[in-house]
Design a protein around this motif. Structure first.
Motif, PDB file in Angstrom:
ATOM      1  N   ALA A  55      35.600 -48.191   9.420  1.00 35.60           N
ATOM      2  CA  ALA A  55      34.992 -49.515   9.357  1.00 35.60           C
ATOM      3  C   ALA A  55      33.479 -49.417   9.542  1.00 35.60           C
ATOM      4  CB  ALA A  55      35.596 -50.420  10.429  1.00 35.60           C
ATOM      5  N   ALA A  56      33.047 -48.449  10.349  1.00 38.37           N
ATOM      6  CA  ALA A  56      31.613 -48.292  10.623  1.00 38.37           C
ATOM      7  C   ALA A  56      30.809 -47.963   9.379  1.00 38.37           C
ATOM      8  CB  ALA A  56      31.400 -47.210  11.674  1.00 38.37           C
ATOM      9  N   LEU A  57      31.453 -47.384   8.342  1.00 39.60           N
ATOM     10  CA  LEU A  57      30.726 -47.065   7.115  1.00 39.60           C
ATOM     11  C   LEU A  57      30.168 -48.321   6.454  1.00 39.60           C
ATOM     12  CD1 LEU A  57      33.135 -44.408   5.543  1.00 39.60           C
ATOM     13  CD2 LEU A  57      30.939 -43.982   6.681  1.00 39.60           C
ATOM     14  N   ALA A  58      30.829 -49.479   6.715  1.00 37.41           N
ATOM     15  CA  ALA A  58      30.375 -50.736   6.116  1.00 37.41           C
ATOM     16  C   ALA A  58      29.895 -51.737   7.158  1.00 37.41           C
ATOM     17  CB  ALA A  58      31.498 -51.359   5.286  1.00 37.41           C
ATOM     18  N   MET A  59      30.607 -51.839   8.299  1.00 37.25           N
ATOM     19  CA  MET A  59      30.254 -52.884   9.267  1.00 37.25           C
ATOM     20  C   MET A  59      28.891 -52.614   9.896  1.00 37.25           C
ATOM     21  SD  MET A  59      32.843 -52.089  12.495  1.00 37.25           S
ATOM     22  CE  MET A  59      32.347 -53.520  13.437  1.00 37.25           C
ATOM     23  N   ASP A  62      26.524 -54.202   7.519  1.00 33.69           N
ATOM     24  CA  ASP A  62      26.658 -55.665   7.499  1.00 33.69           C
ATOM     25  C   ASP A  62      26.127 -56.319   8.769  1.00 33.69           C
ATOM     26  OD1 ASP A  62      27.843 -55.329   5.063  1.00 33.69           O
ATOM     27  OD2 ASP A  62      29.866 -55.911   5.693  1.00 33.69           O
ATOM     28  N   LEU A  63      26.378 -55.677   9.917  1.00 33.03           N
ATOM     29  CA  LEU A  63      26.047 -56.292  11.201  1.00 33.03           C
ATOM     30  C   LEU A  63      24.788 -55.721  11.837  1.00 33.03           C
ATOM     31  CD1 LEU A  63      29.660 -56.481  12.726  1.00 33.03           C
ATOM     32  CD2 LEU A  63      28.439 -58.210  11.380  1.00 33.03           C
ATOM     33  N   GLY A  64      24.202 -54.708  11.212  1.00 26.73           N
ATOM     34  CA  GLY A  64      22.970 -54.128  11.734  1.00 26.73           C
ATOM     35  C   GLY A  64      23.163 -53.229  12.936  1.00 26.73           C
ATOM     36  N   PHE A  65      24.340 -52.579  13.054  1.00 29.10           N
ATOM     37  CA  PHE A  65      24.586 -51.676  14.175  1.00 29.10           C
ATOM     38  C   PHE A  65      23.965 -50.308  13.871  1.00 29.10           C
ATOM     39  CE2 PHE A  65      28.864 -53.793  15.534  1.00 29.10           C
ATOM     40  CZ  PHE A  65      28.179 -54.956  15.816  1.00 29.10           C
ATOM     41  N   GLY A  66      23.257 -49.737  14.863  1.00 30.21           N
ATOM     42  CA  GLY A  66      22.738 -48.385  14.750  1.00 30.21           C
ATOM     43  C   GLY A  66      23.683 -47.390  15.398  1.00 30.21           C
ATOM     44  N   PRO A  67      23.323 -46.083  15.386  1.00 26.80           N
ATOM     45  CA  PRO A  67      24.197 -45.067  15.972  1.00 26.80           C
ATOM     46  C   PRO A  67      24.543 -45.320  17.437  1.00 26.80           C
ATOM     47  CG  PRO A  67      22.502 -44.019  14.641  1.00 26.80           C
ATOM     48  CD  PRO A  67      22.146 -45.474  14.719  1.00 26.80           C
ATOM     49  N   ARG A  68      23.569 -45.803  18.229  1.00 28.12           N
ATOM     50  CA  ARG A  68      23.857 -46.038  19.642  1.00 28.12           C
ATOM     51  C   ARG A  68      24.873 -47.162  19.825  1.00 28.12           C
ATOM     52  NH1 ARG A  68      18.805 -45.388  23.808  1.00 28.12           N
ATOM     53  NH2 ARG A  68      17.955 -43.434  22.994  1.00 28.12           N
ATOM     54  N   GLU A  69      24.702 -48.260  19.066  1.00 29.16           N
ATOM     55  CA  GLU A  69      25.639 -49.391  19.189  1.00 29.16           C
ATOM     56  C   GLU A  69      27.048 -48.956  18.790  1.00 29.16           C
ATOM     57  OE1 GLU A  69      21.622 -51.217  18.846  1.00 29.16           O
ATOM     58  OE2 GLU A  69      22.698 -49.685  17.697  1.00 29.16           O
ATOM     59  N   LYS A 119      31.060 -60.251  15.085  1.00 34.23           N
ATOM     60  CA  LYS A 119      29.781 -60.582  14.443  1.00 34.23           C
ATOM     61  C   LYS A 119      28.587 -60.012  15.204  1.00 34.23           C
ATOM     62  CE  LYS A 119      31.380 -64.868  12.266  1.00 34.23           C
ATOM     63  NZ  LYS A 119      31.201 -66.345  12.172  1.00 34.23           N
ATOM     64  N   THR A 120      28.751 -59.748  16.496  1.00 37.73           N
ATOM     65  CA  THR A 120      27.628 -59.282  17.316  1.00 37.73           C
ATOM     66  C   THR A 120      28.033 -58.010  18.064  1.00 37.73           C
ATOM     67  OG1 THR A 120      28.283 -60.481  19.313  1.00 37.73           O
ATOM     68  CG2 THR A 120      26.956 -61.687  17.674  1.00 37.73           C
TER      69      THR A 120
END
Length: 444
Positions: A55-59, A62-69, A119-120
């Motif tokens: 899911a991380a490959l797309a989410m 979409d949600l602006g998550f970086g490696p740390r998040e 979403k966050t």
């Protein structure tokens, strides 16, 4: 002196072929009844635990998550998981595996599906934490459950067959997740459908579990009376022969240094295990620039030897009655594969070989490792020790993903994170080899 002829020498008693046949029939029937269903449950459990890696490959985009998040969110699952591990195993030992597994499956399926609403970052962290709470107790509970049904000489093989679910889950989950990422139904992104579709089976199987599982052999109406009696008597006799058989209280486990050392060793191996699995799709994407489906196929290839490796080490461990080396060698394979992958970055065929070696060693230590606690503890002490080891060990599931994300931040390569994971694995392998355990009794 008597003139009576000396009596003929006593002949050794012939083996009771009927008893042997009865035991073989009982054990076969138990294997056929329980292991395929438990494997199915674990496939679903593990898929819901690690599907966030695809899911991380797309989410993330979409949600602006970086490696740390992502690393923190992937790992925070294990903080929730930590809290209910020991209570879960004691519930299985003292109350009911069937009812407890039903609760676990339904609650984790609902939370897994709710991941589609994220979403966050805060929502992501919270739901991953609650997913860990919901699933806590499943894996160690099943290990305790297997001790209620399988004599000691069969346990590593039973654990091997049960944990076959891990490579199967990885091999099935990769292409399924890759395909789901490409859909866009009802205005929802593919990664949201991934969580919904892969969470639903847990809820369904939770209902089935309530009616299908049997807590102990004494209550197994599906076993013929003679086989049921053989199973009950064999397990009772084994418990009576176990060293320290009278010391069944959980406090005994807390006072045994081997339990704490196994906990530390398991922590050290879980760090690279989950660091590898939860970042593998992004490691492949980073080095190849493949599509999501292409990444999933490469990930599948990395896991291809996980299944035969796990079965081979479990079978060999039971056959030889040796546990330490059969746990340590696969961990060393995982560590070596991670190190090779890190050091050969940029040489794609060589990187793939490193990933395959890591995948072959990833789970193959589990049958021998989890056969160790029941060799020196029984009853609630054994159940509690399994929960304690798994609880402390799985904190490594937080450390591994977060460590890789932290070391990747601001860098183009995953090499520093992979090297760090490899070091943890090497330490785990060395620690297991320093421990000593009592020899296991033979089957007869």
């Amino acid at each position: 002196m008597s003139d009576a002829p000396a009596p003929p020498p006593e002949r050794p008693a012939a083996p009771d072929v009927r008893a042997d046949d009865l035991g073989d029939r009982a054990r076969r029937r138990v294997r056929r009844r329980l292991l395929p269903f438990l494997m199915l449950l674990y496939v679903v459990a593990f898929l819901d635990r690690v599907n966030v890696n695809f899911a991380a490959l797309a989410m993330g985009h979409d949600l602006g998550f970086g490696p740390r998040e992502f690393g923190f969110g992937a790992g925070v699952f294990f903080l929730g998981y930590f809290l209910f591990e020991i209570p879960g195993t004691l519930i299985v030992e003292r109350w009911s595996a069937r009812r407890w597994m039903t609760r676990i499956l339904i609650s984790w399926g609902l939370v897994a599906a709710a991941m589609s609403l994220v979403k966050t970052p805060t929502q992501f962290y919270a739901l991953r934490f609650f997913l860990g709470l919901a699933e806590a107790g499943f894996f160690p509970g099943i290990i305790v459950y297997l001790t209620h049904w399988f004599p000691a000489p069969d346990r590593a093989k039973a654990m091997g067959l049960f944990t076959v679910a891990l490579p199967i889950s990885n091999m099935l989950g990769a292409p399924i997740s890759g395909l789901l990422l490409g859909v866009h139904w009802a205005g929802l992104a593919g990664w949201r459908w991934l969580f919904i579709i892969e969470g639903a089976p847990a809820v369904i199987l939770g209902v089935v579990t309530f009616f299908f599982l049997t807590d102990r052999p004494q209550a197994a109406r599906w076993l013929p009376p003679d086989e049921r009696a053989w199973m009950v008597d064999t397990l009772a006799a084994e418990a009576a022969r176990r060293p320290g058989a009278t010391a069944h209280r959980f406090g005994v486990a807390l006072g045994d240094r081997r339990v704490w050392l196994l906990s530390l060793a398991y922590f050290l191996v879980v760090v690279p295990s989950y660091g590898f699995q939860l970042w593998l799709p992004q490691v492949v994407r980073n080095g190849s620039n493949l599509s999501s489906l292409g990444v999933s196929l490469v990930v599948d290839l990395a896991y291809v030897f996980g299944l035969p490796s796990l079965l081979l080490f479990g079978w060999s461990s039971d056959r030889s009655r040796e546990r330490r080396w059969h746990a340590a060698i696969p961990i060393r394979m995982l560590s070596s594969g991670l190190c090779a992958t890190a050091l050969l970055q940029g040489h794609w065929p060589a990187v793939l070989l490193g990933l395959i070696l890591a995948g072959a060693g990833l789970n193959a230590h589990l049958p021998a490792f989890w056969a160790l606690p029941p060799t020196f503890l029984g009853g609630s002490a054994a159940a509690g020790s399994i929960g304690l080891i798994n609880s402390i060990g799985n904190l490594g599931g937080f450390v591994g993903p977060y460590l890789v994300g932290f070391l990747k931040e601001g860098r183009s390569s995953f090499a520093p994170g992979l090297v760090a994971l490899a070091i943890f694995g090497a330490l785990a392998s060395a620690m297991i080899l320093t421990l000593r355990f009592p020899p296991e009794a033979s089957r007869r």
